[in-house]
Design an enzyme around this catalytic site. Structure first.
Site, PDB file in Angstrom:
ATOM      1  N   LYS A 158       0.805  -1.220   0.000  1.00 39.69           N
ATOM      2  CA  LYS A 158       0.000   0.000   0.000  1.00 39.69           C
ATOM      3  C   LYS A 158       0.844   1.278   0.000  1.00 39.69           C
ATOM      4  O   LYS A 158       0.399   2.329  -0.482  1.00 39.69           O
ATOM      5  CB  LYS A 158      -0.925   0.003   1.212  1.00 39.69           C
ATOM      6  CG  LYS A 158      -2.162  -0.861   1.064  1.00 39.69           C
ATOM      7  CD  LYS A 158      -3.177  -0.225   0.151  1.00 39.69           C
ATOM      8  CE  LYS A 158      -4.514  -0.940   0.206  1.00 39.69           C
ATOM      9  NZ  LYS A 158      -5.539  -0.261  -0.603  1.00 39.69           N
TER      10      LYS A 158
ATOM     11  N   SER B  39       0.560  -9.574  -0.446  1.00 37.17           N
ATOM     12  CA  SER B  39       0.339  -8.132  -0.425  1.00 37.17           C
ATOM     13  C   SER B  39       0.542  -7.489   0.933  1.00 37.17           C
ATOM     14  O   SER B  39       0.727  -6.277   1.022  1.00 37.17           O
ATOM     15  CB  SER B  39      -1.063  -7.811  -0.947  1.00 37.17           C
ATOM     16  OG  SER B  39      -2.049  -8.504  -0.204  1.00 37.17           O
TER      17      SER B  39
END
Length: 408
Positions: free
Chosen positions: A61, A310
């Protein structure tokens, strides 16, 4: 400009992603890409992992946050920024704000894992815990933005953010050029949108598959939208998004082949498998790609698959409980309830029989007063570690020949 003309222009281009890569390079880690023989062995596919769990904030992110914040004007930086996030975007914004000297306020849902709250606060951001989910937190962030004049940094539905996330794919293709399949988790769609933009431009032959968790399966009827979104808690809170971003959808809609949906238990098993076999700590959202592969072995067998891990921001207690739950389901931890005569030597005899058969007693609970059916008996609950499911069955068979038992 006509509506048809605007829809023909992609939200994000390969050039946008390449520009973002140069822009964010000073503060973002070029994470490792590794082939994982252990996962390849159990799946029958050739598995490559892109380790975004090793970013400074433990998630991809920050790539999007770094790109967006690098593009802010001096006037916008002085106004300060605000974001709504369940954790990873929050940490990315907080770290980048700290590096750039920008005042940051982050609105996080009330039930965000404590580890993510603490990590975000550690970068100096002001934390507002409000709302039951991302949607409610976003509404509160919008209100604060208007009241304080801050710049809102959306976690996914922003072309600059999507371009930043797409830099994952540039690195992946450089390190693993022979992959033929990419499996990517879908929350708001920023990571998939960015990676699909790169793949469609550089390697359109690679099949791209998105993965959602069943409580937030808005694309389960892909290519149509409007799948069931049940909401509620999920171990994959990082992709617990009710509505995808339109810019994200524009970036990947034409480039993915399908969307798979995985259950909570499948995600839990994938988290455990990554820890045990790949030696990688991964949060639920980051493990959904592997969950899809484990749940659909025939579809993926023989492929050369890349999975972005992720994020790795999982609460230690949640990780421990997840692993224990997986071991219980796999039969490697056996929980037996005994009805035994209430007399000396019973516990020692049971422990001896377990030890003689190679089992390891890891927890014992002895109840005399209320759980037992008779004042002359006691209920004993024993948790046993076994080598595998077959071994657990052997131990249970031996004990059931001498005592009244049931598996709990």
């Amino acid at each position: 400009m006509s509506h048809s003309a605007t829809t023909l222009r992609p939200s994000v281009t390969l050039q946008d992603v390449e520009d973002a890569r140069r822009r964010i390079a000073p503060t973002i880690v070029r994470t490792p890409t590794i082939n994982c023989p252990a996962l390849s062995h159990i799946t029958g596919a050739d598995i490559t992992l892109k380790l975004e769990n090793l970013q400074p904030i433990g998630s991809f992110k920050e790539r999007g946050a770094a790109n967006k914040m690098a593009l802010l004007t001096e006037e916008e930086r002085k106004r300060g920024v605000i974001a709504a996030s369940a954790g990873n975007h929050a940490q990315g914004v907080a770290r980048q704000a700290s590096l750039l000297g920008i005042d940051a306020t982050i609105v996080m849902p009330k039930y965000t894992p404590a580890t993510k709250i603490a990590a975000t606060k550690s970068w100096g951001a002001h934390i507002v815990l409000a709302g039951d989910d991302f949607t409610q937190a976003s509404q509160i962030a919008q209100r604060i933005m208007k009241e304080e004049g801050r710049v809102l940094l959306h976690p996914f539905n922003d072309p600059d953010v999507i371009a930043g996330q797409g830099t994952v794919a540039l690195e992946l293709l450089e390190d693993a050029p022979d992959i033929d399949t990419l499996v990517v988790p879908i929350g708001g769609g920023g990571l998939l949108g960015g990676m699909a933009t790169v793949m469609s431009a550089l390697r359109p032959d690679i099949e791209i598959i998105g993965v959602q968790v069943e409580a937030y399966a808005s694309l389960s009827n892909f290519p149509q939208e409007g799948g069931p979104v049940l909401g509620g808690t999920t171990i994959a809170e990082g992709i617990a998004v009710q509505t995808l971003g339109n810019h994200c959808l524009d970036s990947f809609r034409q480039h993915i082949s399908q969307v798979m949906v995985v259950s909570e238990l499948q995600v839990e098993s994938a988290v455990t498998t990554l820890a045990e076999k790949a030696k990688q700590v991964c949060e639920g959202a980051g493990a959904t790609g592997l969950a899809a592969i484990l749940a659909n072995p025939d579809f993926f067998r023989g492929r050369k698959i890349a999975i972005p891990l992720s994020g790795g921001n999982i609460n230690a207690r949640i990780l421990a409980n997840t692993i224990l739950r997986s071991l219980l389901r796999d039969g490697r931890i056996l929980r037996l309830v005994f009805q035994i005569p209430d007399r000396p030597g019973m516990l020692a005899d049971i422990a001896q029989r377990i030890g003689d058969h190679g089992g390891n007693v890891i927890e014992v609970s002895h109840h005399r007063l209320f759980a037992a059916p008779s004042v002359q008996t006691a209920e004993l609950v024993v948790m046993i570690e076994a080598r595998d499911t077959h071994h657990a069955t052997e131990i249970e068979k031996e004990l059931s020949e001498h005592y009244i038992t049931r598996r709990d």
